[in-house]
Design an enzyme around this catalytic site. Structure first.
Site, short mmCIF file in Angstrom:
data_model
loop_
_atom_site.label_atom_id
_atom_site.label_comp_id
_atom_site.label_asym_id
_atom_site.label_seq_id
_atom_site.Cartn_x
_atom_site.Cartn_y
_atom_site.Cartn_z
N LYS A 29 0.85 -1.21 0.00
CA LYS A 29 0.00 0.00 0.00
C LYS A 29 0.88 1.25 0.00
O LYS A 29 0.48 2.31 0.46
CB LYS A 29 -0.93 0.00 1.22
CG LYS A 29 -1.95 -1.13 1.21
CD LYS A 29 -3.00 -0.94 0.13
CE LYS A 29 -4.00 -2.09 0.10
NZ LYS A 29 -4.94 -1.99 -1.04
N ALA A 66 3.13 7.00 0.91
CA ALA A 66 2.08 7.60 0.07
C ALA A 66 1.09 8.43 0.87
O ALA A 66 0.04 8.82 0.35
CB ALA A 66 1.33 6.49 -0.68
N GLY A 113 0.67 13.01 3.70
CA GLY A 113 1.10 12.73 5.07
C GLY A 113 2.51 12.15 5.15
O GLY A 113 3.14 12.23 6.20
N GLU A 116 4.48 15.07 5.56
CA GLU A 116 4.28 15.59 6.92
C GLU A 116 5.13 14.80 7.92
O GLU A 116 5.74 15.38 8.83
CB GLU A 116 2.79 15.52 7.29
CG GLU A 116 1.95 16.44 6.42
CD GLU A 116 0.50 16.47 6.84
OE1 GLU A 116 -0.22 15.49 6.57
OE2 GLU A 116 0.08 17.47 7.45
N GLU A 136 -3.26 16.55 -1.40
CA GLU A 136 -4.48 16.91 -0.66
C GLU A 136 -5.33 17.88 -1.47
O GLU A 136 -6.56 17.77 -1.50
CB GLU A 136 -4.12 17.56 0.68
CG GLU A 136 -3.59 16.61 1.74
CD GLU A 136 -2.08 16.41 1.68
OE1 GLU A 136 -1.47 16.69 0.63
OE2 GLU A 136 -1.53 15.95 2.69
N GLY A 144 -3.35 17.59 7.44
CA GLY A 144 -3.90 17.44 8.80
C GLY A 144 -2.89 16.85 9.76
O GLY A 144 -3.20 16.62 10.93
C1 1HE Z 1 -3.02 3.64 -1.21
C2 1HE Z 1 -2.46 4.91 -1.07
C3 1HE Z 1 -3.01 5.78 -0.08
C4 1HE Z 1 -1.38 3.89 -2.65
N1 1HE Z 1 -4.05 5.31 0.66
N2 1HE Z 1 -4.04 3.22 -0.47
N3 1HE Z 1 -1.99 10.34 -0.73
C5 1HE Z 1 -2.15 10.38 -2.06
O1 1HE Z 1 -3.06 10.97 -2.59
C6 1HE Z 1 -1.17 9.56 -2.86
C7 1HE Z 1 -1.89 8.36 -3.47
N4 1HE Z 1 -0.96 7.40 -4.04
C8 1HE Z 1 -0.35 7.58 -5.26
O2 1HE Z 1 -0.42 8.63 -5.88
C9 1HE Z 1 0.44 6.42 -5.78
O3 1HE Z 1 -0.04 5.25 -5.13
C10 1HE Z 1 1.97 6.50 -5.56
C11 1HE Z 1 2.56 7.60 -6.47
C12 1HE Z 1 2.33 6.78 -4.12
C13 1HE Z 1 2.60 5.14 -5.94
O4 1HE Z 1 2.19 4.75 -7.24
P1 1HE Z 1 2.31 3.22 -7.68
O5 1HE Z 1 1.95 3.17 -9.14
O6 1HE Z 1 3.63 2.68 -7.28
O7 1HE Z 1 1.23 2.42 -6.79
P2 1HE Z 1 -0.37 2.31 -6.97
O8 1HE Z 1 -0.68 1.28 -8.00
O9 1HE Z 1 -0.99 3.65 -7.15
O10 1HE Z 1 -0.81 1.80 -5.54
C14 1HE Z 1 -0.50 0.48 -5.08
C15 1HE Z 1 -1.53 0.13 -4.02
O11 1HE Z 1 -1.39 1.01 -2.91
C16 1HE Z 1 -2.97 0.32 -4.51
O12 1HE Z 1 -3.77 -0.62 -3.84
P3 1HE Z 1 -4.22 -2.01 -4.55
O13 1HE Z 1 -5.03 -2.71 -3.48
O14 1HE Z 1 -5.02 -1.59 -5.76
O15 1HE Z 1 -2.96 -2.72 -4.93
C17 1HE Z 1 -3.31 1.71 -4.01
O16 1HE Z 1 -4.72 1.90 -3.84
C18 1HE Z 1 -2.61 1.70 -2.66
N5 1HE Z 1 -2.33 3.04 -2.21
N6 1HE Z 1 -1.45 5.06 -1.96
C19 1HE Z 1 -4.53 4.07 0.44
N7 1HE Z 1 -2.53 6.99 0.15
C20 1HE Z 1 -3.02 13.69 8.03
S1 1HE Z 1 -3.72 14.20 6.64
C21 1HE Z 1 -2.72 13.68 5.34
C22 1HE Z 1 -3.48 13.81 4.05
C23 1HE Z 1 -2.87 13.04 2.95
O17 1HE Z 1 -1.86 12.39 3.09
S2 1HE Z 1 -3.69 13.14 1.47
C24 1HE Z 1 -2.62 12.40 0.33
C25 1HE Z 1 -2.86 10.94 0.21
#
Ligand code: 1HE
Length: 263
Positions: A29, A66, A113, A116, A136, A144
């Protein structure tokens, strides 16, 4: 010694068990920070063995972190969101104002995060695969986990605003240039460099490290007049320690390895 939670692996190493390597182990993940993982980070810094003098935070797999586990966000109402953010604040406060300096070994995604978490650490080492973003903005949410306080202190509010408004992604070289990381190393070597730095940090007098972690950021927030006074208090306490006296004597007596060398 090794402590293991499903998503967080903690290894205590070094000749005197002086280094803790705290590793996010949820690569499937992309080391997304679930509530359980955030609480495990809090607990790890709360219960650090007393031999530990410096820590490294690392992430398993191709990405450091991530960010927030988005699958846990969908059902939360406003009140729960408030408490959730405060839980992150409490956990990351244990990293920043915990027992020992923390060095983040960054690679791949350092986003949301994840940035963060990295910004709560004291030193950031990034390898060339690192990229930074605050998605975000495009997810319709806000930082957050203390990012609104810590990230502007690293790169300024204007750059953070741009990252969130436009989805701008910084690569490793630009990240180092603007202050997201203090060290830039070749791909695959961030953990090694972070460990090398942790070993160096662990050799400092504990009171000096304490002053850098706990006094310096507070002094930096104080008006100059109060800052000068707090600095004088901290300087007096640090220099009164027997270890400080010994270190100064070692230099004055020309003991090996105590001279500053040209970079
Ligand atoms: C996740 C998450 C996640 C991956 N929560 N499951 N963060 C984001 O908006 C970033 C979201 N993630 C991405 O943009 C990409 O996953 C990455 C650039 C980090 C990596 O890409 P990649 O191609 O290596 O992986 P993927 O195919 O996108 O993800 C692999 C798996 O991880 C997939 O799950 P699967 O069950 O389909 O295999 C994704 O759903 C899972 N995954 N990132 C949940 N973030 C205190 S407040 C803080 C606020 C925030 O942090 S908001 C930003 C959140």
């Amino acid at each position: 010694m090794i402590m293991h939670n499903k998503d967080l692996h903690i290894e205590i190493c070094g000749d005197d068990k002086e280094i803790a390597i705290v590793k996010l182990t949820r690569p499937a993940k992309r080391n997304a920070l679930s509530d359980g993982l955030i609480l495990a980070i809090r607990d790890a810094f709360d219960s650090m063995p007393s031999t530990v003098r410096a820590a490294v935070i690392d992430g398993e797999g191709d990405h450091f972190c991530a960010g927030l586990d988005l699958s846990e966000l969908t059902e939360r109402d406003a009140g729960q969101g408030l408490h959730h953010s405060r839980m992150w604040h409490a956990a990351l406060e244990r990293v920043q104002y915990g027992p020992v300096p923390v060095i983040a070994a960054l690679h791949g995604a350092v986003v949301g995060g994840g940035l963060e978490l990295a910004s709560a650490c004291h030193i950031r080492v990034a390898d060339e695969s690192t990229f930074y973003a605050l998605p975000e903005g495009s997810r319709g949410i806000f930082v957050g986990g203390g990012g609104a306080v810590r990230i502007p202190r690293l790169i300024g509010a204007a750059r953070m605003t741009d990252m969130m408004l436009t989805g701008r992604v910084y690569n490793a070289a630009d990240g180092e240039r603007i202050g997201l990381a203090q060290y830039l190393v070749s791909t695959g070597t961030a953990s090694e460099k972070a460990l090398e730095l942790a070993k160096r940090v662990a050799q400092n007098a504990p009171l000096t490290n304490y002053a850098l972690m706990h006094a310096l950021p507070r002094i930096a927030e104080q008006p100059a007049d109060q800052g000068f006074f707090t600095e004088a208090m901290m300087a007096a306490i640090a220099q009164s320690a027997p270890e400080a006296k010994q270190r100064v004597r070692d230099f004055l007596e020309g003991k090996a390895g105590t001279k500053v060398k040209k970079a």
